[in-house]
Motif scaffolding. Sequence first.
Motif, short mmCIF file in Angstrom:
data_model
loop_
_atom_site.label_atom_id
_atom_site.label_comp_id
_atom_site.label_asym_id
_atom_site.label_seq_id
_atom_site.Cartn_x
_atom_site.Cartn_y
_atom_site.Cartn_z
N ALA A 1 117.29 -98.32 -46.56
CA ALA A 1 118.59 -97.88 -47.05
C ALA A 1 119.12 -98.84 -48.11
N THR A 2 118.89 -100.13 -47.92
CA THR A 2 119.32 -101.12 -48.90
C THR A 2 118.58 -100.93 -50.22
N VAL A 3 117.28 -100.64 -50.15
CA VAL A 3 116.50 -100.39 -51.36
C VAL A 3 117.03 -99.16 -52.07
N LEU A 4 117.27 -98.08 -51.32
CA LEU A 4 117.80 -96.85 -51.94
C LEU A 4 119.16 -97.10 -52.60
N LEU A 5 120.03 -97.80 -51.90
CA LEU A 5 121.35 -98.10 -52.44
C LEU A 5 121.24 -98.99 -53.67
N SER A 6 120.34 -99.94 -53.64
CA SER A 6 120.12 -100.82 -54.80
C SER A 6 119.57 -100.04 -55.99
N LEU A 7 118.63 -99.14 -55.73
CA LEU A 7 118.08 -98.31 -56.81
C LEU A 7 119.16 -97.42 -57.41
N MET A 8 120.01 -96.83 -56.58
CA MET A 8 121.08 -95.99 -57.10
C MET A 8 122.06 -96.81 -57.93
N THR A 9 122.34 -98.01 -57.50
CA THR A 9 123.22 -98.89 -58.27
C THR A 9 122.59 -99.21 -59.62
N LEU A 10 121.29 -99.49 -59.64
CA LEU A 10 120.60 -99.75 -60.91
C LEU A 10 120.60 -98.53 -61.81
N VAL A 11 120.45 -97.35 -61.23
CA VAL A 11 120.51 -96.12 -62.03
C VAL A 11 121.90 -95.96 -62.64
N TRP A 12 122.93 -96.18 -61.84
CA TRP A 12 124.29 -96.08 -62.37
C TRP A 12 124.53 -97.10 -63.49
N LEU A 13 124.06 -98.33 -63.31
CA LEU A 13 124.22 -99.34 -64.35
C LEU A 13 123.37 -99.00 -65.59
N GLY A 14 122.18 -98.48 -65.35
CA GLY A 14 121.29 -98.12 -66.46
C GLY A 14 121.77 -96.93 -67.27
N THR A 15 122.62 -96.10 -66.68
CA THR A 15 123.14 -94.95 -67.41
C THR A 15 124.55 -95.17 -67.95
N LEU A 16 125.06 -96.37 -67.79
CA LEU A 16 126.41 -96.66 -68.29
C LEU A 16 126.50 -96.50 -69.80
N ILE A 17 125.57 -97.09 -70.53
CA ILE A 17 125.58 -97.00 -72.01
C ILE A 17 125.38 -95.56 -72.48
N PRO A 18 124.40 -94.81 -71.94
CA PRO A 18 124.28 -93.43 -72.40
C PRO A 18 125.51 -92.58 -72.07
#
Length: 148
Positions: free
Chosen positions: A63-80
């Motif tokens: 669950a921590t990995v999934l939550l971390s991946l989702m956080t990275l996706v949200w951060l990675g899509t901030l600029i677009p």
Amino acid sequence: MGPITAFSSFFTRYFDVYGRARRSEYGWMIIIQVIATIMTAFAIGFIEGTPDELDTENLSAAATVLLSLMTLVWLGTLIPWLTLSIRRFHDMNLTGWLVALFIGLWVIPPIGALGSMMQFFWLLLGSGSAGVNAYGQDPRFARGMDFV
């Protein structure tokens, strides 16, 4: 514009603040991001058990990995997301600096939240200007053309 084209445009125009973006591109990206968030939440819920048992302090490793991946996706899509918002304002023949104004409203959180909701609906429901405007060709009729 369909979901695949919107997704492709979202990531190929990562840093592109020039030109215009259609409502459908904005709408499809919202739908895609909401679906991804809901799927992640369901996956975490499935891993962790019922909501009564969910303890955010002691999440399992998966669950921590999934939550971390989702956080990275949200951060990675901030600029677009910022550049897509700028292009949506351009489509309405408005300056992209309005995005900075709405971000600046977060100095006072309740006003920032209200401003974010207003920006969301303005970009989702506001129609683009017909024909050529100060920011480029009408994207509805620019099929087959390279985005500039």
